[in-house]
Design a protein around this motif. Structure first.
Motif, PDB file in Angstrom:
ATOM      1  N   GLU A 337      14.574   8.940  17.431  1.00  0.00           N
ATOM      2  CA  GLU A 337      15.562   8.291  17.140  1.00  0.00           C
ATOM      3  C   GLU A 337      17.027   9.128  16.178  1.00  0.00           C
ATOM      4  O   GLU A 337      17.024   9.220  14.941  1.00  0.00           O
ATOM      5  CB  GLU A 337      15.752   7.198  15.904  1.00  0.00           C
ATOM      6  CG  GLU A 337      14.168   5.755  16.521  1.00  0.00           C
ATOM      7  CD  GLU A 337      14.404   5.212  15.507  1.00  0.00           C
ATOM      8  OE1 GLU A 337      14.865   5.505  13.552  1.00  0.00           O
ATOM      9  OE2 GLU A 337      13.317   4.175  15.254  1.00  0.00           O
ATOM     10  N   PRO A 338      17.532   9.695  17.428  1.00  0.00           N
ATOM     11  CA  PRO A 338      18.426  11.054  17.250  1.00  0.00           C
ATOM     12  C   PRO A 338      19.900  10.318  16.571  1.00  0.00           C
ATOM     13  O   PRO A 338      20.117  11.094  15.691  1.00  0.00           O
ATOM     14  CB  PRO A 338      18.969  11.895  18.671  1.00  0.00           C
ATOM     15  CG  PRO A 338      18.800  10.703  19.183  1.00  0.00           C
ATOM     16  CD  PRO A 338      16.890  10.030  19.217  1.00  0.00           C
ATOM     17  N   GLY A 339      19.922   9.495  17.116  1.00  0.00           N
ATOM     18  CA  GLY A 339      21.580   8.550  15.885  1.00  0.00           C
ATOM     19  C   GLY A 339      20.969   9.160  14.692  1.00  0.00           C
ATOM     20  O   GLY A 339      22.605   8.777  13.752  1.00  0.00           O
ATOM     21  N   ARG A 340      19.773   8.519  13.933  1.00  0.00           N
ATOM     22  CA  ARG A 340      20.001   8.898  12.850  1.00  0.00           C
ATOM     23  C   ARG A 340      20.653  10.319  12.155  1.00  0.00           C
ATOM     24  O   ARG A 340      21.232  10.514  11.368  1.00  0.00           O
ATOM     25  CB  ARG A 340      18.566   9.069  12.090  1.00  0.00           C
ATOM     26  CG  ARG A 340      17.613   7.586  11.780  1.00  0.00           C
ATOM     27  CD  ARG A 340      16.328   7.006  11.365  1.00  0.00           C
ATOM     28  NE  ARG A 340      15.872   6.255  11.085  1.00  0.00           N
ATOM     29  CZ  ARG A 340      15.599   5.582  10.066  1.00  0.00           C
ATOM     30  NH1 ARG A 340      16.391   6.093   9.515  1.00  0.00           N
ATOM     31  NH2 ARG A 340      15.548   4.623  10.403  1.00  0.00           N
ATOM     32  N   VAL A 341      19.899  11.793  13.186  1.00  0.00           N
ATOM     33  CA  VAL A 341      20.722  12.813  12.859  1.00  0.00           C
ATOM     34  C   VAL A 341      22.525  12.456  13.232  1.00  0.00           C
ATOM     35  O   VAL A 341      22.934  13.428  11.995  1.00  0.00           O
ATOM     36  CB  VAL A 341      20.586  13.565  13.595  1.00  0.00           C
ATOM     37  CG1 VAL A 341      20.647  15.107  13.267  1.00  0.00           C
ATOM     38  CG2 VAL A 341      19.083  13.625  13.410  1.00  0.00           C
ATOM     39  N   ALA A 342      22.948  12.299  14.308  1.00  0.00           N
ATOM     40  CA  ALA A 342      24.263  11.599  13.775  1.00  0.00           C
ATOM     41  C   ALA A 342      24.800  11.610  12.682  1.00  0.00           C
ATOM     42  O   ALA A 342      26.276  11.421  12.642  1.00  0.00           O
ATOM     43  CB  ALA A 342      24.319  11.238  15.570  1.00  0.00           C
ATOM     44  N   HIS A 343      24.480  10.482  12.825  1.00  0.00           N
ATOM     45  CA  HIS A 343      24.741   9.922  11.105  1.00  0.00           C
ATOM     46  C   HIS A 343      25.159  10.055   9.965  1.00  0.00           C
ATOM     47  O   HIS A 343      25.582  10.621   9.200  1.00  0.00           O
ATOM     48  CB  HIS A 343      23.963   8.206  11.385  1.00  0.00           C
ATOM     49  CG  HIS A 343      24.526   7.735  10.175  1.00  0.00           C
ATOM     50  ND1 HIS A 343      23.978   5.759   9.770  1.00  0.00           N
ATOM     51  CD2 HIS A 343      25.988   7.052   9.567  1.00  0.00           C
ATOM     52  CE1 HIS A 343      24.858   5.001   9.242  1.00  0.00           C
ATOM     53  NE2 HIS A 343      26.390   5.965   8.555  1.00  0.00           N
ATOM     54  N   LEU A 344      23.672  11.198  10.280  1.00  0.00           N
ATOM     55  CA  LEU A 344      23.909  12.142   8.725  1.00  0.00           C
ATOM     56  C   LEU A 344      24.704  13.009   8.646  1.00  0.00           C
ATOM     57  O   LEU A 344      25.652  13.440   8.029  1.00  0.00           O
ATOM     58  CB  LEU A 344      22.397  12.408   8.448  1.00  0.00           C
ATOM     59  CG  LEU A 344      22.655  13.868   7.754  1.00  0.00           C
ATOM     60  CD1 LEU A 344      22.782  13.798   6.444  1.00  0.00           C
ATOM     61  CD2 LEU A 344      21.438  14.202   7.823  1.00  0.00           C
ATOM     62  N   GLN A 345      24.770  13.612  10.062  1.00  0.00           N
ATOM     63  CA  GLN A 345      26.394  14.948  10.252  1.00  0.00           C
ATOM     64  C   GLN A 345      27.410  14.057   9.417  1.00  0.00           C
ATOM     65  O   GLN A 345      28.161  14.721   9.488  1.00  0.00           O
ATOM     66  CB  GLN A 345      26.245  15.147  11.749  1.00  0.00           C
ATOM     67  CG  GLN A 345      24.756  16.321  11.355  1.00  0.00           C
ATOM     68  CD  GLN A 345      24.163  16.426  13.533  1.00  0.00           C
ATOM     69  OE1 GLN A 345      25.453  16.468  14.430  1.00  0.00           O
ATOM     70  NE2 GLN A 345      23.254  17.431  13.092  1.00  0.00           N
ATOM     71  N   ALA A 346      27.524  13.133  10.596  1.00  0.00           N
ATOM     72  CA  ALA A 346      28.716  12.709  10.570  1.00  0.00           C
ATOM     73  C   ALA A 346      29.733  12.027   8.924  1.00  0.00           C
ATOM     74  O   ALA A 346      30.519  12.050   8.355  1.00  0.00           O
ATOM     75  CB  ALA A 346      28.973  10.637  11.298  1.00  0.00           C
ATOM     76  N   ASN A 347      28.501  11.627   8.022  1.00  0.00           N
ATOM     77  CA  ASN A 347      28.378  11.085   6.720  1.00  0.00           C
ATOM     78  C   ASN A 347      28.618  12.054   5.910  1.00  0.00           C
ATOM     79  O   ASN A 347      29.993  13.094   4.834  1.00  0.00           O
ATOM     80  CB  ASN A 347      26.831  10.906   6.662  1.00  0.00           C
ATOM     81  CG  ASN A 347      27.316   9.484   6.417  1.00  0.00           C
ATOM     82  OD1 ASN A 347      28.185   8.481   6.334  1.00  0.00           O
ATOM     83  ND2 ASN A 347      26.168   8.431   6.087  1.00  0.00           N
TER      84      ASN A 347
END
Length: 442
Positions: A337-347
């Motif tokens: 689920e790399p989307g979690r990483v993308a969400h963390l980085q955006a936050n």
């Protein structure tokens, strides 16, 4: 400068640090020969116990609550509960919001039912379990390494590994802001120890050019993501330096895994560097992987050597199977689920840029997972943390000597589970309370 209560900022920093650490160990005084020595059997007679009372009294005069060891009354993720009320939590390593994920909890329950809660002894004597090998194979895969080895404590991993690999004829060179576990491991090794200014690879190169030939083996150590500053090194250049001067290179990727890189594989992916250029990858299972323990990934010869000789492996109990399964399951979710990483980085970018736009100094932070808000003065840092907590925002104050003098700060750990309203509330409270304390624009 003199802080409130007549204490200088340096004195206050020392006081707050000792509140956190407790009294320093001292050599015990020789007991008197008479029966009166019985009076010394109370622990309250220890040489520095009186300082604890003094520290508490001074903090009370200054209007400071002890910010350490606060009680959480719920699972501490993006939100928590303290003193009976919900707070937005920026003091958690749970970068991807996986703690309490039903898939991980289910894996832990099933593992406990099948294997119990202990493996009884060291893996050398009591044997291994399939969970150990499955976790280590998965960790090795992250770094394209030949093998990996999991230890029961992240902090104890460098203390076991560095003295096993390095000795009196060797040199260990670390970044000046290296984590305490690596510093202690280097001390215990008996090797010569040097440090270079934070991320200053020109200084490192000059040091190696001057000193490399005086030692048998040289180990260079840096971090993937520095936990106090939220930045990291130029990995490509570090690899080039270790190749040029014939050194080993070790990277502490404890805060990088799950945070850096498109899929969260850490510093190497973040900077598009072949991870096999690093000889020793070190990390912990307690942050993104929401478990407990440490790991080393690298060549098979390294792992075989550590399994045979590292005290933290030979003489320490192996990971309980539920603990290993928690980390393995979290790692699988991270990769799936790399989307979690993308969400963390955006936050993270949103919070860092929002704090900077409000006039706060965020230092050299990359804006990935860790955002420091630099305050400088100890008293203002502690008071700012206290005022934010009163408004439902939990951010931890970091004070000297944990950071250099005059660089006290609040450290915000950002999570993929933080919602926009969490970030907005924190920034709003930070602006108001920072203005009242005269911190903005430090």
């Amino acid at each position: 400068m003199t802080a409130r209560g007549g204490l200088s900022d340096a004195e206050l920093a020392r006081l707050m640090n000792e509140m956190r650490e407790g009294p320093r160990p001292t050599a015990p005084a020789a007991l008197p020969a008479s029966p009166a020595h019985d009076a010394l059997l109370s622990f309250s007679t220890l040489p520095r116990f009186a300082e604890l009372r003094t520290q508490s009294a001074a903090a009370e005069v200054l209007g400071i609550e002890n910010p350490y060891h606060r009680l959480h009354e719920a699972r501490a993720g993006a939100v928590s509960r303290m003193a009976g009320r919900e707070i937005v939590n920026f003091a958690s390593y749970d970068y991807l919001g996986l703690n309490g994920d039903p898939r991980i909890t289910r894996a832990v329950v099933e593992a406990a039912e099948a294997w119990g809660t202990s493996v009884s002894a060291s893996r050398l004597s009591a044997g291994e379990r399939p969970a150990h090998r499955a976790l280590e194979e998965a960790l090795a895969g992250v770094y394209a390494a030949e093998d990996a080895l999991a230890f029961v404590s992240g902090h104890a991993t460098p203390l076991a590994v560095l003295p096993t690999l390095m000795g009196p004829k060797d040199l260990i060179v670390t970044d000046a802001l290296m984590h305490n576990s690596v510093v202690l491991g280097a001390q215990y090794s008996g090797a010569t120890r040097r440090s270079f200014p934070h991320n200053d690879l020109d200084a490192l190169e000059a040091m190696l050019a001057r000193d490399r030939d005086h030692f048998a083996r040289v180990l260079l150590i840096s971090e993937g993501l520095f936990s106090m500053d939220g930045d990291g090194p130029d990995l490509k250049r570090l690899v080039a330096l270790k190749q040029r001067f014939g050194c080993w290179l070790m990277i502490d990727d404890a805060h990088g895994l799950g945070v850096l890189g498109r899929t969260g594989r850490g510093l190497a992916e973040h900077q598009s560097v072949d991870p096999r250029g690093v000889d020793i990858w070190f990390g912990t299972l307690s942050k993104t992987l929401v478990s407990c323990g440490g790991y080393i990934a690298g060549p098979s010869a390294l792992i075989a050597y550590l399994k045979a000789f590292a005290p933290g492996m030979v003489y320490s109990v192996g990971l309980p199977v539920p603990v290993a399964e928690a980390a393995r399951t979290a790692l699988a979710i991270l990769l799936e689920e790399p989307g979690r990483v993308a969400h963390l980085q955006a936050n993270s970018i949103a919070f860092r840029d929002g704090a900077a736009a409000a006039g706060f100094d965020v230092g050299t932070s990359w804006g990935t997972g860790i955002v420091p808000v630099m305050v400088g003065e100890t008293i203002k840092t502690v008071l700012l943390a206290q005022k934010l907590l009163e408004r439902g925002i939990n951010a931890f104050p970091v004070l000297p000597p944990g950071v250099p003098d005059r660089s006290a700060r609040l450290r915000f750990f950002i999570s993929a589970a933080h919602r926009p309203e969490h970030l907005d509330a924190a920034l709003y409270a930070l602006r108001e309370e920072g203005a009242r304390l005269g911190i903005v624009g430090f």
